[in-house]
Scaffold this active site. Structure first.
Site, mmCIF file in Angstrom:
data_model
loop_
_atom_site.group_PDB
_atom_site.id
_atom_site.type_symbol
_atom_site.label_atom_id
_atom_site.label_comp_id
_atom_site.label_asym_id
_atom_site.label_seq_id
_atom_site.Cartn_x
_atom_site.Cartn_y
_atom_site.Cartn_z
ATOM 1 N N HIS A 1 -28.418 -25.667 -64.840
ATOM 2 C CA HIS A 1 -29.406 -25.766 -63.673
ATOM 3 C C HIS A 1 -30.648 -26.995 -63.957
ATOM 4 C CE1 HIS A 1 -28.297 -21.894 -61.370
ATOM 5 N NE2 HIS A 1 -26.880 -22.524 -62.268
ATOM 6 N N ASP A 2 -31.569 -26.679 -65.081
ATOM 7 C CA ASP A 2 -32.271 -27.526 -65.851
ATOM 8 C C ASP A 2 -32.043 -29.339 -64.945
ATOM 9 O OD1 ASP A 2 -34.642 -28.499 -65.995
ATOM 10 O OD2 ASP A 2 -33.659 -29.717 -67.876
ATOM 11 N N ASP B 1 -13.600 -20.162 -74.965
ATOM 12 C CA ASP B 1 -11.661 -20.981 -75.569
ATOM 13 C C ASP B 1 -11.452 -21.333 -74.062
ATOM 14 O OD1 ASP B 1 -11.065 -18.745 -74.068
ATOM 15 O OD2 ASP B 1 -10.659 -17.669 -76.077
ATOM 16 N N SER C 1 -37.415 -29.018 -66.279
ATOM 17 C CA SER C 1 -38.453 -28.739 -65.486
ATOM 18 C C SER C 1 -38.724 -26.899 -64.633
ATOM 19 C CB SER C 1 -38.672 -29.744 -64.340
ATOM 20 O OG SER C 1 -37.123 -30.109 -64.017
ATOM 21 N N PRO D 1 -25.029 -26.741 -55.895
ATOM 22 C CA PRO D 1 -23.354 -25.833 -55.236
ATOM 23 C C PRO D 1 -23.364 -24.482 -56.150
ATOM 24 C CG PRO D 1 -22.851 -27.183 -57.236
ATOM 25 C CD PRO D 1 -24.327 -26.949 -57.183
ATOM 26 N N ASP E 1 -35.098 -32.805 -68.106
ATOM 27 C CA ASP E 1 -36.199 -33.087 -68.375
ATOM 28 C C ASP E 1 -37.330 -31.307 -68.659
ATOM 29 O OD1 ASP E 1 -36.372 -31.941 -65.830
ATOM 30 O OD2 ASP E 1 -38.090 -33.196 -65.305
#
Length: 316
Positions: free
Chosen positions: A64-65, A244, A74, A158, A72
Site C-alpha cells: 500500500h505504500d 507457499d 508516506s 484496486p 517512500d
C-alpha cells in the site's frame, strides 16, 4: 538459479528501473549503520513469535505504500486535523503494525541517528517477515529516502472486485509485468480478508439471492461459519500462516475467497501463470523475489531527495 540467469535478471531489472537501481544497493548501511539489518531482523523475529499474522500485515503495508507515491513511507505519516494523510484513506484502514515500525525506528535512532529511512525499515521488515513464514530468503537493495508528502486523496488502490485486466493494468503502470503481478497477489497465501469484502459471494451474489456459483460450495459454508464469529477470514484456507504456493492450488479448486483471486485462475491472461505457480513452489518463490525487488524500486527517493525521518509518523 544459475549465475548467468541471475546476471540476466539483474540486467532486466536495471533496464526497467535504471535510476532507482543506480542509487539503491545491497548493503547501503554497511558502513553508516552496520547493525541496521540485524536490528530490523531481531525485532521482526520477536514480533513474529508473538503473532505470525505480522507477515501479512507488513506485506500489506509495503504494497500500500509503494503503490501510491512509491516506496517512500508516506503511508506511515499520521493525519492532522488540517491534513488527512494516506493512513486515513479507506483502503488503508486495515493496515497495521505501525507500532512495530516505531520500535524498530527508535532502536535504530539510538545507535545510528538520522541514518536509516522509514522506507527502508518497511522494506527490510517485510522481507524478514516473509522468510519467517516459510518464504524465500533474499537480498534487497536499500538507500530509499522518506517522502515529504502524504495525502489521503492520492490513495487509489484496486478493490477485491476489480477485473483481471484492470488489476494487470494497475501493476503494469508501475513497471511490473503479468508474472510479477500474479506473484505479488500470491502474497494472499498469508493474507486475511475482512468479511465485508466478500460477504455477497457467500450470501447474495450480484443480487441473485444465491452464493457465487464460481465458489466451491464447501468454502461458502465454511466462510459463512467463520464470518458469524469473526470479522475476517484467511484468504488461503489450506495453510493460512505459511508462505507457499497453496494459494494458487486453492484458487484452481474454486476456493478463492476474494473475487479477483478467483478470477486469476480462470482468466486467459493469468490462468497459465497460476497453473505454473501452483505446480512449482520454488518457481513461485523465485518469481515473488523478482517482483518484490522490482516493486521495492518503484518511484523511490534517493540521493538528496526527501529526508530521513527521525519519527516515522511525522515529517522532520
Amino acid at each position: 538459479m544459475m549465475k548467468g540467469a541471475k546476471f540476466s535478471s539483474l540486467l532486466v531489472l536495471f533496464f526497467i528501473f535504471p535510476i532507482a537501481f543506480a542509487q539503491l544497493r545491497v548493503g547501503f548501511y554497511s558502513r553508516s549503520c552496520p547493525q541496521a539489518e540485524t536490528i530490523v531482523r531481531n525485532l521482526v523475529g520477536q514480533r513474529f513469535r508473538v503473532d505470525q499474522t505480522v507477515t501479512a500485515a507488513l506485506l500489506r503495508m509495503h504494497f500500500h505504500d509503494c503503490f501510491v507515491r512509491g516506496c517512500d513511507a508516506s503511508l506511515l505519516i499520521d493525519s492532522t486535523t488540517a491534513r488527512p494523510s494516506e493512513k486515513a484513506a479507506g483502503p488503508n484502514g486495515s493496515v497495521r503494525e505501525f507500532d512495530l515500525i516505531d520500535r524498530i525506528k527508535a532502536q535504530l535512532e539510538a545507535v545510528c541517528p538520522s541514518t536509516v529511512s522509514c522506507a527502508d525499515i518497511v522494506t527490510l521488515a517485510t522481507r524478514d517477515s516473509v522468510f519467517l513464514a516459510g518464504g524465500p530468503s533474499y537480498s534487497i537493495s536499500t538507500g530509499r529516502r522518506d517522502g515529504l508528502v502524504s495525502n489521503n486523496a492520492d490513495v487509489a488502490l484496486p478493490g477485491p472486485t476489480i477485473s483481471v485486466s484492470g488489476a494487470m493494468s494497475f501493476f503494469t503502470n508501475k513497471g511490473l509485468n503479468t508474472f510479477d503481478a500474479v506473484a505479488l497477489l500470491g502474497a494472499h497465501t498469508v493474507g486475511q480478508g475482512n468479511c465485508g469484502l466478500f460477504s455477497d459471494r457467500i450470501t447474495n451474489f450480484q443480487g441473485t439471492g444465491r452464493p457465487d456459483s464460481s465458489m466451491d460450495p464447501a468454502l461458502v459454508s465454511s466462510l459463512r461459519n467463520t464470518c458469524r464469529n469473526s470479522a475476517s477470514a484467511a484468504l488461503d484456507q489450506s495453510t493460512p500462516l505459511r508462505f507457499d504456493n497453496n494459494f494458487f492450488k486453492q484458487i484452481r479448486k474454486r476456493r478463492g475467497v476474494l473475487q479477483v483471486d478467483q478470477r486469476l485462475a480462470t482468466d486467459p491472461q493469468t490462468r497459465g501463470i497460476v497453473s505454473r505457480y501452483a505446480s512449482n513452489n520454488a518457481f513461485f518463490k523465485r518469481q515473488f523475489v523478482r517482483a518484490m525487488v522490482k516493486m521495492g524500486a518503484v518511484d523511490v527517493l534517493t540521493g538528496r531527495a526527501g529526508e530521513i525521518r527521525k519519527n516515522c509518523r511525522r515529517f522532520n
